[in-house]
Structure formats: C-alpha cells, structure tokens
Design a protein around this motif. Structure first.
Motif, PDB file in Angstrom:
ATOM      1  N   ILE A 145       0.835  -1.193   0.000  1.00  0.00           N
ATOM      2  CA  ILE A 145       0.000   0.000   0.000  1.00  0.00           C
ATOM      3  C   ILE A 145       0.878   1.255   0.000  1.00  0.00           C
ATOM      4  O   ILE A 145       0.668   2.194  -0.774  1.00  0.00           O
ATOM      5  CB  ILE A 145      -0.969  -0.024   1.208  1.00  0.00           C
ATOM      6  CG1 ILE A 145      -1.973  -1.164   1.011  1.00  0.00           C
ATOM      7  CG2 ILE A 145      -1.704   1.301   1.353  1.00  0.00           C
ATOM      8  CD1 ILE A 145      -2.800  -1.490   2.227  1.00  0.00           C
ATOM      9  N   ALA A 146       1.928   1.233   0.820  1.00  0.00           N
ATOM     10  CA  ALA A 146       2.835   2.377   0.881  1.00  0.00           C
ATOM     11  C   ALA A 146       3.487   2.615  -0.476  1.00  0.00           C
ATOM     12  O   ALA A 146       3.583   3.750  -0.958  1.00  0.00           O
ATOM     13  CB  ALA A 146       3.899   2.136   1.948  1.00  0.00           C
ATOM     14  N   LEU A 147       3.890   1.516  -1.108  1.00  0.00           N
ATOM     15  CA  LEU A 147       4.561   1.598  -2.401  1.00  0.00           C
ATOM     16  C   LEU A 147       3.633   2.197  -3.450  1.00  0.00           C
ATOM     17  O   LEU A 147       4.033   3.048  -4.245  1.00  0.00           O
ATOM     18  CB  LEU A 147       4.995   0.192  -2.829  1.00  0.00           C
ATOM     19  CG  LEU A 147       6.292   0.117  -3.613  1.00  0.00           C
ATOM     20  CD1 LEU A 147       7.461   0.429  -2.692  1.00  0.00           C
ATOM     21  CD2 LEU A 147       6.451  -1.249  -4.239  1.00  0.00           C
ATOM     22  N   LEU A 148       2.371   1.729  -3.418  1.00  0.00           N
ATOM     23  CA  LEU A 148       1.390   2.245  -4.367  1.00  0.00           C
ATOM     24  C   LEU A 148       1.208   3.745  -4.185  1.00  0.00           C
ATOM     25  O   LEU A 148       1.155   4.500  -5.159  1.00  0.00           O
ATOM     26  CB  LEU A 148       0.052   1.548  -4.161  1.00  0.00           C
ATOM     27  CG  LEU A 148      -0.235   0.412  -5.121  1.00  0.00           C
ATOM     28  CD1 LEU A 148      -1.561  -0.224  -4.787  1.00  0.00           C
ATOM     29  CD2 LEU A 148      -0.246   0.926  -6.550  1.00  0.00           C
ATOM     30  N   PHE A 149       1.119   4.167  -2.941  1.00  0.00           N
ATOM     31  CA  PHE A 149       0.954   5.586  -2.682  1.00  0.00           C
ATOM     32  C   PHE A 149       2.157   6.351  -3.202  1.00  0.00           C
ATOM     33  O   PHE A 149       2.024   7.406  -3.807  1.00  0.00           O
ATOM     34  CB  PHE A 149       0.754   5.837  -1.177  1.00  0.00           C
ATOM     35  CG  PHE A 149      -0.695   5.884  -0.795  1.00  0.00           C
ATOM     36  CD1 PHE A 149      -1.325   7.099  -0.560  1.00  0.00           C
ATOM     37  CD2 PHE A 149      -1.442   4.722  -0.719  1.00  0.00           C
ATOM     38  CE1 PHE A 149      -2.663   7.153  -0.252  1.00  0.00           C
ATOM     39  CE2 PHE A 149      -2.786   4.768  -0.404  1.00  0.00           C
ATOM     40  CZ  PHE A 149      -3.400   5.977  -0.164  1.00  0.00           C
TER      41      PHE A 149
ATOM     42  N   TRP B 255      -8.853  12.237  -5.116  1.00  0.00           N
ATOM     43  CA  TRP B 255      -9.730  11.344  -4.359  1.00  0.00           C
ATOM     44  C   TRP B 255     -10.135  10.090  -5.126  1.00  0.00           C
ATOM     45  O   TRP B 255     -10.013   8.977  -4.618  1.00  0.00           O
ATOM     46  CB  TRP B 255     -11.008  12.096  -3.956  1.00  0.00           C
ATOM     47  CG  TRP B 255     -10.802  13.018  -2.811  1.00  0.00           C
ATOM     48  CD1 TRP B 255     -10.643  14.371  -2.869  1.00  0.00           C
ATOM     49  CD2 TRP B 255     -10.711  12.669  -1.432  1.00  0.00           C
ATOM     50  NE1 TRP B 255     -10.460  14.886  -1.611  1.00  0.00           N
ATOM     51  CE2 TRP B 255     -10.492  13.865  -0.715  1.00  0.00           C
ATOM     52  CE3 TRP B 255     -10.786  11.463  -0.737  1.00  0.00           C
ATOM     53  CZ2 TRP B 255     -10.363  13.891   0.676  1.00  0.00           C
ATOM     54  CZ3 TRP B 255     -10.650  11.480   0.641  1.00  0.00           C
ATOM     55  CH2 TRP B 255     -10.429  12.692   1.335  1.00  0.00           C
ATOM     56  N   VAL B 256     -10.638  10.316  -6.329  1.00  0.00           N
ATOM     57  CA  VAL B 256     -11.178   9.167  -7.065  1.00  0.00           C
ATOM     58  C   VAL B 256     -10.072   8.166  -7.391  1.00  0.00           C
ATOM     59  O   VAL B 256     -10.254   6.955  -7.293  1.00  0.00           O
ATOM     60  CB  VAL B 256     -11.912   9.631  -8.335  1.00  0.00           C
ATOM     61  CG1 VAL B 256     -12.487   8.448  -9.082  1.00  0.00           C
ATOM     62  CG2 VAL B 256     -13.025  10.599  -7.959  1.00  0.00           C
TER      63      VAL B 256
ATOM     64  N   ILE C  70      -7.641   1.774  -3.902  1.00  0.00           N
ATOM     65  CA  ILE C  70      -8.118   1.021  -2.737  1.00  0.00           C
ATOM     66  C   ILE C  70      -9.077  -0.075  -3.218  1.00  0.00           C
ATOM     67  O   ILE C  70      -9.002  -1.225  -2.789  1.00  0.00           O
ATOM     68  CB  ILE C  70      -8.796   1.964  -1.725  1.00  0.00           C
ATOM     69  CG1 ILE C  70      -7.735   2.869  -1.091  1.00  0.00           C
ATOM     70  CG2 ILE C  70      -9.524   1.157  -0.647  1.00  0.00           C
ATOM     71  CD1 ILE C  70      -8.295   3.966  -0.199  1.00  0.00           C
ATOM     72  N   GLY C  71      -9.957   0.300  -4.162  1.00  0.00           N
ATOM     73  CA  GLY C  71     -10.894  -0.684  -4.710  1.00  0.00           C
ATOM     74  C   GLY C  71     -10.183  -1.836  -5.390  1.00  0.00           C
ATOM     75  O   GLY C  71     -10.550  -3.005  -5.209  1.00  0.00           O
TER      76      GLY C  71
ATOM     77  N   LEU D  55      -7.103  -2.927  -4.812  1.00  0.00           N
ATOM     78  CA  LEU D  55      -6.451  -3.758  -3.805  1.00  0.00           C
ATOM     79  C   LEU D  55      -7.476  -4.621  -3.066  1.00  0.00           C
ATOM     80  O   LEU D  55      -7.249  -5.807  -2.825  1.00  0.00           O
ATOM     81  CB  LEU D  55      -5.700  -2.889  -2.788  1.00  0.00           C
ATOM     82  CG  LEU D  55      -4.402  -2.253  -3.277  1.00  0.00           C
ATOM     83  CD1 LEU D  55      -3.810  -1.375  -2.185  1.00  0.00           C
ATOM     84  CD2 LEU D  55      -3.402  -3.328  -3.673  1.00  0.00           C
ATOM     85  N   ALA D  56      -8.626  -4.008  -2.753  1.00  0.00           N
ATOM     86  CA  ALA D  56      -9.657  -4.768  -2.031  1.00  0.00           C
ATOM     87  C   ALA D  56     -10.160  -5.922  -2.891  1.00  0.00           C
ATOM     88  O   ALA D  56     -10.380  -7.037  -2.391  1.00  0.00           O
ATOM     89  CB  ALA D  56     -10.821  -3.841  -1.661  1.00  0.00           C
ATOM     90  N   THR D  57     -10.328  -5.675  -4.194  1.00  0.00           N
ATOM     91  CA  THR D  57     -10.786  -6.735  -5.093  1.00  0.00           C
ATOM     92  C   THR D  57      -9.808  -7.897  -5.097  1.00  0.00           C
ATOM     93  O   THR D  57     -10.190  -9.062  -4.955  1.00  0.00           O
ATOM     94  CB  THR D  57     -10.925  -6.177  -6.528  1.00  0.00           C
ATOM     95  OG1 THR D  57     -11.814  -5.075  -6.484  1.00  0.00           O
ATOM     96  CG2 THR D  57     -11.441  -7.222  -7.475  1.00  0.00           C
ATOM     97  N   ILE D  58      -8.529  -7.570  -5.254  1.00  0.00           N
ATOM     98  CA  ILE D  58      -7.504  -8.614  -5.293  1.00  0.00           C
ATOM     99  C   ILE D  58      -7.513  -9.393  -3.979  1.00  0.00           C
ATOM    100  O   ILE D  58      -7.504 -10.632  -3.961  1.00  0.00           O
ATOM    101  CB  ILE D  58      -6.116  -7.984  -5.544  1.00  0.00           C
ATOM    102  CG1 ILE D  58      -6.080  -7.349  -6.929  1.00  0.00           C
ATOM    103  CG2 ILE D  58      -5.019  -9.010  -5.392  1.00  0.00           C
ATOM    104  CD1 ILE D  58      -4.944  -6.364  -7.116  1.00  0.00           C
ATOM    105  N   PHE D  59      -7.582  -8.640  -2.892  1.00  0.00           N
ATOM    106  CA  PHE D  59      -7.566  -9.250  -1.560  1.00  0.00           C
ATOM    107  C   PHE D  59      -8.748 -10.201  -1.378  1.00  0.00           C
ATOM    108  O   PHE D  59      -8.590 -11.360  -0.979  1.00  0.00           O
ATOM    109  CB  PHE D  59      -7.603  -8.105  -0.542  1.00  0.00           C
ATOM    110  CG  PHE D  59      -7.718  -8.525   0.891  1.00  0.00           C
ATOM    111  CD1 PHE D  59      -6.604  -8.992   1.575  1.00  0.00           C
ATOM    112  CD2 PHE D  59      -8.929  -8.430   1.563  1.00  0.00           C
ATOM    113  CE1 PHE D  59      -6.708  -9.374   2.902  1.00  0.00           C
ATOM    114  CE2 PHE D  59      -9.029  -8.811   2.888  1.00  0.00           C
ATOM    115  CZ  PHE D  59      -7.910  -9.278   3.558  1.00  0.00           C
ATOM    116  N   LEU D  60      -9.948  -9.722  -1.713  1.00  0.00           N
ATOM    117  CA  LEU D  60     -11.155 -10.534  -1.505  1.00  0.00           C
ATOM    118  C   LEU D  60     -11.133 -11.798  -2.350  1.00  0.00           C
ATOM    119  O   LEU D  60     -11.413 -12.900  -1.859  1.00  0.00           O
ATOM    120  CB  LEU D  60     -12.407  -9.729  -1.873  1.00  0.00           C
ATOM    121  CG  LEU D  60     -12.890  -8.714  -0.858  1.00  0.00           C
ATOM    122  CD1 LEU D  60     -14.109  -7.986  -1.385  1.00  0.00           C
ATOM    123  CD2 LEU D  60     -13.239  -9.423   0.447  1.00  0.00           C
TER     124      LEU D  60
END
Lengths: 359, 255
Positions: A11-15, A176-177, A183-184, A186-191
C-alpha cells in the motif's frame, strides 16, 4: 519480517508511485487518467476472472453490472451533492461527499450484486453456451433499461459527478477518485484471492472441474454459484461507480455495451484463466497498449485483435496460464503471507507440521 | 432398524423403465453387492439413492429420514458418499485439495471469514488440513498429497476417489465398479482395502461390480438386477447356483 508487513508495504509503495506524484503534480492529467483506467481494469478483470477463470463459466455481460453500479452510485452522489435537472437540487453541502462517496460506491456494488442474481439463478440449470447467451441478454437488458429511463437522462447520459468530485477536492485537494480506485483494486484482489484459497471458495474450482462430482461430494453448488456471481458482479459495480466519477463526470448507456464486456474478457484470457496476478498484469498491459496505439486511430481496433489472435496462437493459456507469479518465482512467496494452509511444506514455512492426533 | 430402507423404487427415463420395484434393507455394517448385466440399471439405483435423479416412485429412508427429493449435497451431508464408475476427481487440483473440498459440508466459518481470513478461518482451515492429511496417511496416499490428481496412475486415482468419499464422513459408502480397469494385483489390494475401511470407519458398504471374483469374495449378500428388475437375492453361493442369474448373464441354452 518482510512477510509480516507486506500488505502495508504494498500500500505504501502504491501511494509512493501513484498517489503522491499525482497529488504533487508530477504526473499530468493524462498519466493520471491512464492510472485511473488501469485501476478500473484491474477490478474488472480480476472480478470477471472469478467467473470465467475459476468457475469456468463464460460470462460475457460484465459491463452490464458495471453500468448498474455506475448509475446507482452516481444517482446517489448527484442527488445528494450536485443536483440534477430531473432529480432536484443538491440536498447536502458538497463537502460531505468525502464521507458519502465510499458509501455510495458500496451501495452501487450491492445493487450490481443483486443484478448478478439475474445470471446466478439461470446458472443452476444451464451452463456453457446457454449461460453465455443469458449473460449477454442481461447486458442488453441493463443497457436498454437505462436508455428508457428518462429521469436519469436516458440515452443522452447522466451528468453531475464532476461537481461531486470538486466538492471532495474542496475539502482536501488530493486525487480522491484515483485513491479510491486503487483502494478498490487492492480490495478486489484481496477478496478474490482470499475467497479462492479457502475450502469454501475452492468449491468454485470444483464446479469448473466436475460439477456433478462437486454436488455429490457435499458442495452446495447453487449457493456457491450465487456467491461467486454476486461477488463478481458486485465488484464490477464498484468499478462502475468509480468509472462514473472519473474525469468528465459523465456516463451514458452506450459506454456499457458488449464491447466493454469484451474488453474485460480479453484481459482475463490474456492474463490466464484462474490467475489473479495474470489478470492484474494483463489489465496493466492492455490499458497501456490501448494508449500507445492511440495514434493509429481506427486501426487500433485492427492491431489489437490481431495481437490477441497471435497471443492465442502462440500462448493459448494466456500470459500466466492458471499459475500465479509466486508459482513461477517461488522466492516471491517470502514476501507474502500464505493464503492457504495447504501449500507444500517446503514452500510455506508457516504451515503446521502434520502429526497424528491421539484420541 | 436398518440404516437404509428402499421400498418400491421405480424410475422411468421417458418411456424406458430403468428400475422397477427395487427393495432393499441395508443393515449397519453390512457389505452388499449389486450385480447385473450391462444396462441392468445398477448405476441408476445409485443415482436415485444419491439424489442425482428423483425417483418416479418409491421411498428411500436413510437413518430414519426420507431422502427422496433432497439435493445430492444434502444427502451426502447426511452420510451417503459414493465413488464413480468413471473416475471423477477434480483432476487439476492436488490430491489434498480434492480431500479438503469434499469436507465442504463441515465448514462452519461464514463467508465473511472466508473473505477476510479471520482467526476463525485459520483455526478451522488448520483443522481441515490436519484431518485431510491424517486421512491420506491412513490410506497410504500422503506422499501424493501435493500431486495433481490427474497425474496419478489409475489405481491410485481410484484410491484417492475412495479417500475423497471417506472425507465426507459417510455412514454408507457406495462403490460404483471400484475394480473397473484394474489388473489382478490391484484387485487384490482393493479387496483388502474395502474390508479394511469397513472396519476402520465402521461403514456400511454397497458395491456395484462386474468382477465376480471380487464380489463373491467380499459381499455377504448380493442382489441381481436385470432390465431394472430384481431377479435374485442371496448369499454368494446361492447366487452362483441360481438358474435365473446364469440365464441373465449367459443366455438360454438352445435346444
């Protein structure tokens, strides 16, 4: 050590790579737009992979669910924060959209998941080509339904999301978007990764390999199909909600045709069915390829299909087959915590050693 | 009370009568054989018991519950497991995954646990893994746990299929031609295996088989089907001497 914090690290890397340069103005609008499309496509490809790859069905109406999510999310945000000629003035101050936007995204996802039932229920009785036709029909039903709803603009499309995004940027001027898109993704991959590595979720793969054997070995195949279709279409709905709030702030039903569904399918088959890392890679490659070939204008749509034909000729299983990047480079496993307790012991050090139980 | 009670089981495929008035009581711990010429309706009986087809008529009670009309996975969860005439493993998965997926009905964690890999998920997955490896160990399959099922030799695939059926924790095990395609040495092993699993897992076993050597040596009771109808029933010795059975298998003597 590395493994324990790998999620935070990613997440840090992505940011560091995506968000901060966009915010600081290092990336211009064009690069930000490409990054945005990459994020959307990662969600679309990974979520479709659950159905077309892991479950082995042939769903070709993924854009229909994206449309449901796009419209539901934007109608919510526009009614609340922007106002629309048909839907009345804004109800709340645009600043509040910072908090409501993610909720609206989830609402769009839920609506799309419910629409996913339109495919899940017929899938109890039919599969293969017939189910493919049903998914195609669902895509058209959604598109025609939106075209005939004058209140949300019908075929002319729906506007106002730009104001919502501006509202968010008044609070804090960050992209923002784009942030929510990543985030979306990453959440998709995670789920999806978590689901297909669980015993419950592996039933999806059992359905692909032999549905009758799955049912006779105690797998509730109907429930599994409902879960898989709803999860997949729900995530596509979230992708739609994000897409609607992209640059321009405008959507119309013409965007969510079979062509859009085909793009998602192409990414799945290019990356490899049943490979999450494959879907991610092909979403990135495909999006960038579309941009690089932009100078060719219309001929882009000659060159890209041609590349696909070549890919299918020389590598029919896609870039990754059904393997993950960690299967090809086992050393990468050191970076990630295992998602499955049942990996070969030498490859996942955390697996408990087997010892016979005494009773 | 018998473990499984079948009364007047009849099934039609369109106009074709596949099974007619089939009756059977399976007592706990029995080893029963079902034989008959090709097309006699043996596998159809299994499919009716497992819920693949819904019988046109008849009653099946398992352990006191009426199971007609239940879906196959519900019947399996109640304690009836089977193997298939043509091996139906999930070929591209590992042997271990085949065993784990067959424990689906006993997964207690919810969907959210599966999505977010909660501590509850890990605890239960470890339990499932442990049980699976233990079962594979019992059946001498542990060395193949991480092999793709389709890469195993034929005899071992049969064994994995039996292991997978056992993973559902059945009380009644249906074996559909377990010896099909096996050589004599493999059949000897299979004989031992069937006896051993019955005692080890306290099972009732019902076998369809063409290998007379196998059926005659392990079954305590045999039923013979021909054109969907029961033509004989009894001990192996009685069956071997029964003129109707000989007629069904070898045809009538031409005068």
């Amino acid at each position: 050590m590395l493994r324990k914090h790998s999620r935070a690290l990613i997440i840090a890397l992505l940011f560091l790579i995506v968000v901060i340069p966009s915010w600081g103005g290092i990336y211009d609008d064009y690069i930000q737009l490409i990054l945005f499309y990459i994020g959307i496509n990662v969600i679309m490809a990974t979520s479709l992979n659950l159905i077309n790859g892991y479950m082995g069905e042939f769903s070709c109406g993924h854009a229909g669910f994206m449309a449901v999510g796009a419209y539901v999310t934007s109608v919510i945000t526009v009614i609340l924060f922007a106002g629309h000629p048909n839907l009345g003035p804004a109800r709340l101050s645009p600043q509040w959209s910072v908090f409501v936007f993610p909720i609206a995204l989830v609402a769009g996802g839920i609506a799309a998941a419910v629409a996913g039932l339109l495919v899940a229920i017929p899938s109890f009785r039919t599969r293969g080509d017939y189910l493919a036709i049903i998914t195609l029909a669902v895509n058209y039903i959604v598109k025609s339904a939106i075209e005939n709803m004058e209140i949300i603009g019908g075929p002319r499309g729906f506007v106002g999301m730009g104001k919502v995004v501006n509202g968010m940027q008044q609070v804090l001027n960050i992209p923002w978007v784009l942030i929510w898109t990543f985030i979306g993704a990453l959440a998709t991959i995670f789920l999806i990764r978590n689901f297909v590595s669980s015993t419950r979720g592996k039933s999806v793969i059992a359905i692909r390999e032999d549905e009758i054997a799955a049912e006779l070995m105690s797998v509730d195949t109907r429930r599994t199909k409902v879960v898989a279709f709803m999860l997949s279409s729900g995530l596509a709905g979230i992708a739609g909600g994000l897409f609607a709030h992209g640059p321009g702030g405008y959507i119309n039903p013409g965007t969510f045709t079979i062509l859009k569904s085909t793009e998602a399918m192409v990414m799945v088959y290019m990356g490899g069915m049943g490979s999450i890392t494959g879907s991610i890679m092909s979403a990135i490659i495909f999006t960038i390829l579309l941009e690089l070939l932009r100078p060719l204008k219309v001929f882009k749509w000659v060159v890209i299909p041609l590349l696909l034909i070549l890919l299918m000729l020389f590598r029919p299983e896609g870039l990754m087959g059904n393997r993950e990047l960690t299967d090809i480079f086992p050393r990468l496993r050191a970076l990630f915590p295992p998602s499955d307790v049942g990996l070969p012991p030498q490859e996942s050090r955390e697996v408990l050693e087997y010892a016979p139980v005494s009773d | 009370m018998p473990l499984c009670q079948i009364r007047g089981l009849t099934h039609y495929f369109g106009g074709l009568r596949a099974v007619y008035d089939f009756n059977l009581d399976l007592e706990e711990g029995e080893l029963i054989g079902l034989i008959g010429p090709n097309g006699a309706g043996k596998t159809t009986v299994f499919n009716l018991v497992c819920g693949v087809y819904r019988p046109t008529e008849g009653e099946i009670r398992f352990n006191g519950t009426d199971i007609v009309g239940l879906r196959p996975h519900q019947i399996t969860a109640l304690g009836i497991a089977r193997t298939f005439q043509n091996i139906r493993l999930w070929g591209q998965r590992t042997v271990l995954d085949n065993i784990r997926i067959a424990q689906y009905a006993r997964v207690r964690y919810g969907l959210l646990d599966a999505f977010f890999h909660t501590p509850r998920y890990w605890a239960e997955e470890k339990e499932i893994l442990h049980r699976s490896l233990e079962l594979l160990d019992l059946l001498d399959l542990k060395a193949y746990a991480y092999e793709q099922a389709q890469n195993l030799p034929y005899g071992l695939q049969r064994r994995v299929e039996i292991a997978r059926a056992l993973a559902t924790q059945p009380r009644l095990l249906l074996l559909d031609e377990p010896a099909a395609g096996m050589n004599p040495a493999e059949i000897e092993d299979l004989l031992d295996l069937i006896h051993w699993i019955r005692d080890q897992f306290h099972l009732t076993i019902w076998v369809i088989e063409h290998q007379m050597r196998l059926i005659m040596s392990i079954c305590e009771r045999i039923k013979v089907l021909d054109f969907g109808e029961t033509i004989a029933e009894g001990t192996p010795a009685e069956i071997q001497a029964n003129p109707r059975v000989i007629q069904a298998y070898l045809g009538e003597e031409v005068a």
